[in-house]
Each structure stands twice: as structure tokens, then as C-alpha cells.
Write a protein that holds these residues in place. Structure first.
Motif, PDB file in Angstrom:
ATOM      1  N   VAL A  94      -1.944   3.345   9.285  1.00 42.22           N
ATOM      2  CA  VAL A  94      -0.489   3.216   9.302  1.00 42.22           C
ATOM      3  C   VAL A  94       0.005   3.288   7.862  1.00 42.22           C
ATOM      4  O   VAL A  94      -0.705   2.954   6.917  1.00 42.22           O
ATOM      5  CB  VAL A  94      -0.024   1.902   9.964  1.00 42.22           C
ATOM      6  CG1 VAL A  94      -0.367   1.904  11.444  1.00 42.22           C
ATOM      7  CG2 VAL A  94      -0.653   0.690   9.284  1.00 42.22           C
ATOM      8  N   VAL A  95       1.246   3.721   7.710  1.00 49.79           N
ATOM      9  CA  VAL A  95       1.753   3.963   6.366  1.00 49.79           C
ATOM     10  C   VAL A  95       3.219   3.576   6.290  1.00 49.79           C
ATOM     11  O   VAL A  95       3.986   3.779   7.229  1.00 49.79           O
ATOM     12  CB  VAL A  95       1.546   5.442   5.966  1.00 49.79           C
ATOM     13  CG1 VAL A  95       2.302   6.369   6.878  1.00 49.79           C
ATOM     14  CG2 VAL A  95       1.950   5.666   4.512  1.00 49.79           C
ATOM     15  N   LYS A  96       3.598   3.008   5.164  1.00 47.13           N
ATOM     16  CA  LYS A  96       4.994   2.744   4.863  1.00 47.13           C
ATOM     17  C   LYS A  96       5.500   3.921   4.048  1.00 47.13           C
ATOM     18  O   LYS A  96       4.914   4.277   3.028  1.00 47.13           O
ATOM     19  CB  LYS A  96       5.127   1.446   4.067  1.00 47.13           C
ATOM     20  CG  LYS A  96       6.541   1.106   3.632  1.00 47.13           C
ATOM     21  CD  LYS A  96       6.575  -0.199   2.853  1.00 47.13           C
ATOM     22  CE  LYS A  96       7.982  -0.500   2.367  1.00 47.13           C
ATOM     23  NZ  LYS A  96       8.038  -1.776   1.597  1.00 47.13           N
ATOM     24  N   ALA A  97       6.617   4.536   4.492  1.00 46.96           N
ATOM     25  CA  ALA A  97       7.089   5.757   3.854  1.00 46.96           C
ATOM     26  C   ALA A  97       8.368   5.555   3.051  1.00 46.96           C
ATOM     27  O   ALA A  97       8.992   6.526   2.635  1.00 46.96           O
ATOM     28  CB  ALA A  97       7.319   6.828   4.913  1.00 46.96           C
ATOM     29  N   SER A  98       8.764   4.295   2.806  1.00 48.02           N
ATOM     30  CA  SER A  98      10.003   4.028   2.086  1.00 48.02           C
ATOM     31  C   SER A  98       9.986   4.694   0.709  1.00 48.02           C
ATOM     32  O   SER A  98       8.957   4.739   0.034  1.00 48.02           O
ATOM     33  CB  SER A  98      10.202   2.522   1.911  1.00 48.02           C
ATOM     34  OG  SER A  98      10.157   1.875   3.161  1.00 48.02           O
ATOM     35  N   THR A  99      11.147   5.180   0.277  1.00 45.71           N
ATOM     36  CA  THR A  99      11.265   5.832  -1.023  1.00 45.71           C
ATOM     37  C   THR A  99      10.811   4.904  -2.135  1.00 45.71           C
ATOM     38  O   THR A  99      11.250   3.756  -2.216  1.00 45.71           O
ATOM     39  CB  THR A  99      12.720   6.259  -1.271  1.00 45.71           C
ATOM     40  OG1 THR A  99      13.139   7.125  -0.223  1.00 45.71           O
ATOM     41  CG2 THR A  99      12.850   6.972  -2.618  1.00 45.71           C
ATOM     42  N   SER A 100       9.923   5.393  -2.978  1.00 43.21           N
ATOM     43  CA  SER A 100       9.358   4.685  -4.137  1.00 43.21           C
ATOM     44  C   SER A 100       8.470   3.511  -3.745  1.00 43.21           C
ATOM     45  O   SER A 100       7.954   2.820  -4.609  1.00 43.21           O
ATOM     46  CB  SER A 100      10.447   4.194  -5.103  1.00 43.21           C
ATOM     47  OG  SER A 100      11.092   3.033  -4.616  1.00 43.21           O
ATOM     48  N   LYS A 101       8.293   3.276  -2.432  1.00 40.81           N
ATOM     49  CA  LYS A 101       7.445   2.178  -1.996  1.00 40.81           C
ATOM     50  C   LYS A 101       6.423   2.642  -0.963  1.00 40.81           C
ATOM     51  O   LYS A 101       5.974   1.867  -0.126  1.00 40.81           O
ATOM     52  CB  LYS A 101       8.282   1.037  -1.414  1.00 40.81           C
ATOM     53  CG  LYS A 101       9.101   0.276  -2.453  1.00 40.81           C
ATOM     54  CD  LYS A 101       9.739  -0.959  -1.849  1.00 40.81           C
ATOM     55  CE  LYS A 101      10.446  -1.783  -2.905  1.00 40.81           C
ATOM     56  NZ  LYS A 101      11.024  -3.029  -2.340  1.00 40.81           N
ATOM     57  N   ALA A 102       6.044   3.894  -1.034  1.00 41.61           N
ATOM     58  CA  ALA A 102       5.114   4.442  -0.051  1.00 41.61           C
ATOM     59  C   ALA A 102       3.726   3.853  -0.233  1.00 41.61           C
ATOM     60  O   ALA A 102       3.340   3.445  -1.326  1.00 41.61           O
ATOM     61  CB  ALA A 102       5.053   5.961  -0.187  1.00 41.61           C
ATOM     62  N   SER A 103       2.975   3.792   0.858  1.00 39.79           N
ATOM     63  CA  SER A 103       1.584   3.360   0.818  1.00 39.79           C
ATOM     64  C   SER A 103       0.723   4.484   1.389  1.00 39.79           C
ATOM     65  O   SER A 103       1.232   5.465   1.919  1.00 39.79           O
ATOM     66  CB  SER A 103       1.390   2.061   1.608  1.00 39.79           C
ATOM     67  OG  SER A 103       1.830   2.210   2.948  1.00 39.79           O
TER      68      SER A 103
END
Length: 436
Positions: A332-341
């Protein structure tokens, strides 16, 4: 002492909802990493792993903790029942304490159920972010000091419990002693300290103060000579203790200039073996500026316990893999701008060049706990810290600090000379992400 309430409320409210919808017991993988280093820093230092293991071991909800949660309506009864029997039974892998790290380094991997792992998020981050910030600053100071010892004296500039953690973290990064007695007791650290200006001011004159200190401790002590006139203070110090006086301390003035004058005076008095200790708002830059001064050791306070301008490392704790409804593990991945994982469980290795210098950080997504490098010149970075809920006690207490200090000396020694520069620059080595 329980660490269970050293957490944020939302960890428990997420748990309640997950218990209710049946997802709480899904297998999960959490990862701690930082997206960037503080501006200008070439590397960070992992510290606090031993304290993290202590926190996991002591994460228990006793009657006092459960009563508080119940009386304040924070979670419901089924959740309280779960918490009453909470024990972490998963696995934890991470960088050995003292290891240097870079942006994207998977510093800690927690494998457990969602319920067990999510409750540890806040306490793990609070420990690693602070301790690693202190150790990262302390490493820059000990690097700038070279063979001269650095002494931690910052207790009065931090929260009383943070002061203990800071002393421990500074020792991981190569400091030689601390003024904090609780840190000495809890972690077997050497403690230092003799007298402050108030002791001199207590007495009718400087001669009486020095005579009292020497009567109590002999010539193997450090006399603070700048309460009044430094030149006169140095002369009185030698008169009181003789030429075998161990050290004098300077805590004010232009330390480089004053140290040269004092060294000449001590030598002329026959006290060539008397050392010079300097303090007074030192940081890594001040220490570097004193490299050519006749100084024997540095006492550092505010800058080390506050991370020398970078009081946190910006570490985050993210879910990177979890069990799906079909029972298979899914990244799973967090795709938030500048906070991606980056999705998936990761392992890490450091590529070494033929001269034994660190050349590249390799972060491998999709690698399980048994992954080992197949290339020569690759050093695996993860070590097992907790297996099936059992903490590896080698990393606790005084022995853990000793191991961490040794690891740091070796790890920092693998970096090229540019890593020790105090001027702004990129991380000492690049980080490469590889998907297996």
C-alpha cells in the motif's frame, strides 16, 4: 512503568474501529523512515533503538491506564478488553543503533497485526525522532573535535526526562561523559562535573573556594577560573592545587584567544600537564573553530540536547503492506503530494567500494526478512530487534549503549571525508530504490 499512554488518542480510536469491522487482526508491515535530512546535513545517526525496545517491552495497559480510558470515554468496552491483554507478539527489524542513515532509509520495520503495530506508532517516533536528532548533532561535534573528548552538559536546557535520553544519545555518537547522574545510573555512562561559578561566589574569595575544592578532591579536579579575572584565577588555581592540577575550565570570553594565553601561563608556572576544558554555548562550528587552539576537551550543553538547530529528524511511521481480504499480502502507498511513500516491505544494504568506503544506500522493496545481498561489497543494514514479541536484550542498558557507540564509530568511519564537512551539501552517499 507502563509506556502505553505515551501515545496519541487516534491510535486507540483507529483500533476501536478496526476491531469492530474485523480488520484489526490483518497482518501488516509498518516502516519508519525520513524523507529528507535537515538542510545541509550529510548524514543522520540512528539513536534510541534501545529505548524503543524498552518501550515495546513495557507497553502494557494496567488498571490505572484502563480506568483512565474508561472514565474519559476514549474507547468502548470491547476495545478495553483487547487492551487489557495487549502484548506485542510481532517482529521488529531495524538499523543497528549508531548506524548512519540517509533519506529513504527504512530505519525500522514492524511486522505484526494492524492492532499490535498501530499502537506503537507514536512512542516509537517520539523516541527515534528526538534521540536521533541529538545523536546526529553530537556526531558532527565529535567529528569536529577529532581526538579531543566532548562532554555532555545540557541537562538544564531540556525536559528532565529528555535530558537523560539526550545524554544517552550523545554517548552513542562518541561523547566521553555526561553531567547527568540519572543517565549515568540508568545506562552505565561515565559522569563528569566539579563546580560552577556559584561555588566560587559562595566563598569570601577565590582562594578560599579553590582551597575548599582541592581539600575535598585533591589535585585530580577541574577548577573554574573565569569567575573574576582569568589570569589571576589561573595563578590561584596552581597555588591551591600545585602543578599537578588536572584541569582548569574556561566558560567565557573569546575561547580561542584566552586558551592560548592560559596555556602559556600554565606552562610558565610549571603546570604543563594541566589540561584546558572549554564550555560556553559550544556547537559543532565553535568546536571546529577551536581546532588549532590549545584546548583539551569541550563541554557542550544547549546545542547538543536541542539537535543543534534540528530538534527532530522528521521520521514517519507508515503502513507499507497489509493483508487483503483474500489473505494475500498487498503493498500500500500514500500518494499525497510531497509526502509519498513506497509500497512494500523493504530491506536495506550499503554498497562499499574497493577501498571500504560507503558508496551507495540500496533500499529494496519487496524483500522479506530473510533477504541477504548476493553481491560482494554489500553490507546488510537490518538486524533483528524483536522476534515473536521477545526483545533482544543485547541492545538494552549499558551494554546496548556500548554496542551502539562502537557501531557508530565504524559506520561513520566508512563515510568519505566530505561527509564530515560542516558546510551545506548533499547527503554523503545517494540512495537507490530497487523493486524486487
Amino acid at each position: 512503568m507502563s509506556t502505553a499512554l505515551l501515545t496519541d488518542r487516534y491510535e486507540l480510536t483507529m483500533l476501536q474501529a478496526a476491531l469492530a469491522d474485523g480488520t484489526a487482526h490483518r497482518r501488516s508491515v509498518f516502516e519508519v523512515f525520513t524523507r529528507r535530512l535537515p538542510a545541509g546535513r550529510r548524514y543522520g545517526v540512528v539513536a534510541g533503538m534501545g529505548r524503543v525496545l524498552e518501550a515495546i517491552r513495557d507497553f502494557r495497559f494496567g488498571e490505572d491506564e484502563l480506568d483512565y480510558l474508561r472514565e474519559n470515554g476514549i474507547v468502548d468496552e470491547p476495545t478495553l478488553d483487547y487492551l487489557a491483554n495487549y502484548r506485542f507478539t510481532g517482529d521488529v527489524y531495524g538499523y543497528a543503533e549508531g548506524e548512519v542513515f540517509f533519506p529513504g532509509s527504512p530505519l525500522l520495520v514492524v511486522e505484526s497485526t494492524f492492532a499490535e503495530g498501530i499502537l506503537l506508532e507514536t512512542v516509537i517516533l517520539s523516541i527515534l525522532n528526538y534521540d536521533s536528532a541529538v545523536a546526529s548533532a553530537a556526531s558532527r561535534m565529535t567529528s569536529a573535535a577529532g581526538a579531543r573528548p566532548c562532554l555532555e552538559m545540557g541537562s538544564r536546557r531540556a525536559h528532565e526526562r529528555a535530558a537523560v535520553a539526550a545524554a544517552r544519545a550523545a554517548m552513542v555518537a562518541g561523547f566521553a561523559g555526561t553531567s547527568n547522574l540519572e543517565a549515568g545510573r540508568a545506562y552505565g555512562l561515565p559522569t563528569i562535573g566539579t563546580a560552577a561559578h556559584s561555588f566560587t561566589l559562595l566563598h569570601d574569595d577565590e582562594e578560599a573556594a579553590f582551597a575548599s575544592q582541592v581539600a575535598a578532591y585533591g589535585a585530580d579536579t577541574t577548577l573554574l577560573v573565569d569567575t573574576y579575572d582569568i589570569t589571576v584565577g589561573v595563578r590561584r588555581a596552581i597555588e591551591a592545587a600545585g602543578t599537578e592540577l588536572d584541569a582548569i575550565r574556561l566558560d567565557s570570553g573569546d575561547l580561542g584567544v584566552v586558551a592560548r594565553e592560559v596555556r602559556e601561563q600554565l606552562d610558565s608556572l610549571g603546570a604543563a600537564g594541566t589540561k584546558i576544558v572549554v564550555s560556553s554555548d559550544l556547537d559543532e562550528y565553535a568546536i571546529a573553530s577551536l581546532a588549532v587552539a590549545p584546548v583539551d576537551s569541550y563541554g557542550v550543553g544547549t546545542s547538543v540536547v536541542t539537535g543543534s538547530g534540528a530538534p527532530t529528524c522528521g521520521m514517519v511511521y507508515k503502513l507499507v503492506e497489509r493483508e487483503g481480504a483474500d489473505g494475500t499480502m498487498q503493498g500500500v502507498v500514500k500518494a499525497s503530494t510531497s509526502k509519498a511513500s513506497v509500497a512494500g516491505r523493504k530491506s536495506a544494504a550499503r554498497r562499499m567500494d574497493q577501498a571500504g568506503r560507503a558508496a551507495e544506500e540500496m533500499v529494496l522493496a519487496g524483500a522479506d526478512a530473510t533477504w541477504t545481498p548476493i553481491e560482494e561489497g554489500m553490507r546488510l543494514l537490518h538486524v533483528p530487534l524483536v522476534r515473536a514479541g521477545q526483545v533482544d536484550e543485547r541492545y538494552l542498558g549499558a551494554a546496548g549503549v556500548t554496542l551502539a557507540a562502537e557501531r557508530h564509530a565504524t559506520s561513520r568511519g566508512e563515510l568519505g571525508p566530505s561527509a564530515r564537512r560542516l558546510s551545506s551539501g548533499d547527503p554523503a552517499i545517494p540512495t537507490t530504490h530497487v523493486a524486487l
